[in-house]
Design a protein around this motif. Structure first.
Motif, short mmCIF file in Angstrom:
data_model
loop_
_atom_site.label_atom_id
_atom_site.label_comp_id
_atom_site.label_asym_id
_atom_site.label_seq_id
_atom_site.Cartn_x
_atom_site.Cartn_y
_atom_site.Cartn_z
N GLY A 70 0.80 -1.21 0.00
CA GLY A 70 0.00 0.00 0.00
C GLY A 70 0.84 1.26 0.00
O GLY A 70 2.08 1.23 0.07
N SER A 71 0.15 2.39 -0.05
CA SER A 71 0.85 3.67 -0.11
C SER A 71 1.57 4.01 1.20
O SER A 71 2.39 4.91 1.24
CB SER A 71 -0.15 4.79 -0.44
OG SER A 71 -1.17 4.86 0.55
N THR A 72 1.25 3.25 2.28
CA THR A 72 1.96 3.44 3.55
C THR A 72 2.98 2.33 3.76
O THR A 72 3.41 2.09 4.89
CB THR A 72 0.97 3.49 4.72
OG1 THR A 72 0.12 2.33 4.68
CG2 THR A 72 0.10 4.73 4.65
N TYR A 73 3.35 1.64 2.68
CA TYR A 73 4.47 0.70 2.65
C TYR A 73 4.22 -0.58 3.44
O TYR A 73 5.16 -1.19 3.94
CB TYR A 73 5.76 1.37 3.13
CG TYR A 73 5.94 2.76 2.59
CD1 TYR A 73 6.07 2.99 1.22
CD2 TYR A 73 5.92 3.86 3.45
CE1 TYR A 73 6.20 4.28 0.72
CE2 TYR A 73 6.05 5.15 2.95
CZ TYR A 73 6.19 5.35 1.58
OH TYR A 73 6.31 6.63 1.10
N GLY A 74 2.99 -0.99 3.54
CA GLY A 74 2.66 -2.23 4.26
C GLY A 74 1.79 -3.16 3.44
O GLY A 74 1.14 -2.75 2.47
N VAL A 75 1.79 -4.44 3.82
CA VAL A 75 0.90 -5.44 3.23
C VAL A 75 0.22 -6.17 4.38
O VAL A 75 0.72 -6.19 5.52
CB VAL A 75 1.65 -6.44 2.34
CG1 VAL A 75 2.26 -5.75 1.13
CG2 VAL A 75 2.73 -7.18 3.12
N HIS A 76 -0.91 -6.79 4.10
CA HIS A 76 -1.58 -7.56 5.14
C HIS A 76 -2.45 -8.65 4.53
O HIS A 76 -2.83 -8.58 3.36
CB HIS A 76 -2.43 -6.67 6.06
CG HIS A 76 -3.73 -6.24 5.45
ND1 HIS A 76 -3.84 -5.15 4.60
CD2 HIS A 76 -4.98 -6.77 5.56
CE1 HIS A 76 -5.10 -5.02 4.22
NE2 HIS A 76 -5.82 -5.99 4.79
N VAL A 77 -2.73 -9.66 5.35
CA VAL A 77 -3.71 -10.68 5.00
C VAL A 77 -4.62 -10.86 6.21
O VAL A 77 -4.19 -10.71 7.36
CB VAL A 77 -3.07 -12.02 4.62
CG1 VAL A 77 -2.29 -11.90 3.33
CG2 VAL A 77 -2.18 -12.55 5.74
N VAL A 78 -5.88 -11.18 5.95
CA VAL A 78 -6.86 -11.44 7.00
C VAL A 78 -7.51 -12.78 6.71
O VAL A 78 -7.93 -13.04 5.58
CB VAL A 78 -7.94 -10.35 7.06
CG1 VAL A 78 -8.95 -10.66 8.15
CG2 VAL A 78 -7.32 -8.98 7.29
N ASP A 79 -7.57 -13.65 7.72
CA ASP A 79 -8.22 -14.95 7.57
C ASP A 79 -9.16 -15.17 8.74
O ASP A 79 -8.93 -14.68 9.85
CB ASP A 79 -7.19 -16.08 7.52
CG ASP A 79 -6.63 -16.30 6.12
OD1 ASP A 79 -7.30 -15.89 5.15
OD2 ASP A 79 -5.53 -16.85 6.01
N ARG A 80 -10.21 -15.97 8.49
CA ARG A 80 -11.17 -16.33 9.53
C ARG A 80 -11.29 -17.85 9.59
O ARG A 80 -11.09 -18.55 8.60
CB ARG A 80 -12.55 -15.73 9.26
CG ARG A 80 -12.61 -14.21 9.31
CD ARG A 80 -14.00 -13.71 8.97
NE ARG A 80 -15.01 -14.26 9.87
CZ ARG A 80 -15.36 -13.72 11.03
NH1 ARG A 80 -14.76 -12.61 11.45
NH2 ARG A 80 -16.28 -14.27 11.80
N ASP A 81 -11.62 -18.34 10.78
CA ASP A 81 -11.85 -19.78 10.98
C ASP A 81 -10.70 -20.60 10.41
O ASP A 81 -10.87 -21.44 9.51
CB ASP A 81 -13.18 -20.20 10.35
CG ASP A 81 -14.36 -19.44 10.92
OD1 ASP A 81 -14.36 -19.14 12.13
OD2 ASP A 81 -15.29 -19.12 10.15
#
Length: 310
Positions: A286-297
């Protein structure tokens, strides 16, 4: 005179046990150092860390997995003992502590990490009975890298719910599969303190207790936060979280320095550490230099991010 005493004691303990005493006296009688024994095992294609050998010798854990039993048979030859002299001391597998009990839909912590004997030894040394007694409601990892692409910190926030009374602590394991850099240090941030810690620098495992700020009853929750800080030579191109049991929600964030942005990032999951990647997909910085993943269950296994610099 001392050698004769050791020899008599060894002959006696080989008849009566226990395994740890027999191994200790056999090593003393051989005059070999643990690093020499480890090297001789490695020459036979058997990889056992010095920490694991030391734990076997002191009775803090014992060999039980098939690969470890092969190591014991090899030790008999290295230490010039009769065949089965050490193996006979082991007997049937002992009952596991509650933190290793299986429940439907769960795995042993060491099993997630490719059936690691080293990790199992460290967990037994800490001996915190929480596996499958704490339900992981949510977890959040923030992995920070610096301008030199080195690791800076890993901050973990977790919400856990007790499924039994009188639960006062949790335990976590960290594994580095990089050859460079030492293991991180662990620091409490919120609602917990650090208890016993054990590490195996050879196998690059770290295990630590997290002691809650209060004792939990059945159904009660704890929200804790702790941080691992890395030394100047710690580098990695990935991070994954191991889940031995089903977990409600998981958020993984990787924060890069503006001076060191990766070319590409990918999300992946695995059943075990040495299993092939599954569910691979690219994620964008992203434009703030980060990545992420979100998972459930989340099912037992690993979820992670990896990145390519060029």
């Amino acid at each position: 005179m001392g050698e004769r005493i050791v020899g008599r004691e060894l002959a006696q303990v080989l008849r009566t046990g226990p395994f740890s005493a027999a191994l200790h006296l056999a090593i003393e009688a051989s005059g070999l150092r643990l690093e020499e024994i480890q090297a001789r095992l490695a020459e036979q294609g058997i990889m056992v860390s010095q920490t694991t050998l030391a734990y076997w010798r002191r009775g803090r854990s014992r060999p039980e997995r098939p690969a470890s039993l092969l190591a014991v048979a090899a030790l008999e030859g290295i230490l010039r003992l009769p065949a089965d002299a050490l193996t006979a001391q082991l007997g049937p597998r002992r009952p596991r502590g509650r933190w290793l009990d299986h429940a439907p839909g769960t795995m042993e912590l060491a099993e997630v990490w490719s059936d690691s004997e080293s990790l199992e030894s460290l967990l037994e040394a800490v001996n915190t009975p929480v596996h499958n007694i704490l339900h992981r409601v949510s977890m959040h990892d923030l992995f920070v890298l610096g301008p030199d692409r080195g690791l800076v910190s890993l901050t973990t926030r977790a919400v856990v719910r007790a499924t039994a009374d009188k639960i006062s602590r949790s335990v976590f394991a960290y594994h580095s599969d990089e050859d460079e850099g030492g293991l991180p240090t662990v620091h409490p941030v919120r609602n917990c303190r650090i208890g016993r810690t054990r590490s195996d620098p050879d196998e690059r495992f770290l295990v630590a207790e997290l002691i809650f700020d209060r004792v939990l009853g059945t159904g009660e929750t704890a929200a804790i936060e702790y941080e691992m800080r890395f030394g100047p030579d710690a580098f990695s191109d990935h991070y994954h979280r191991a889940f031995p049991a089903e977990t409600g929600d998981y958020l993984l964030q990787v924060q890069f320095d503006p001076a060191a942005l990766p070319a590409r990032c990918f999300r992946y999951s695995r059943r075990r550490e040495n299993a092939p990647d599954q569910g691979v997909r690219e994620v964008w910085v992203g434009s703030t230099y980060g990545v992420h993943v979100v998972d459930r269950d989340i099912a037992p296994g690993l979820v992670g991010l990896r990145w390519e610099w060029d």
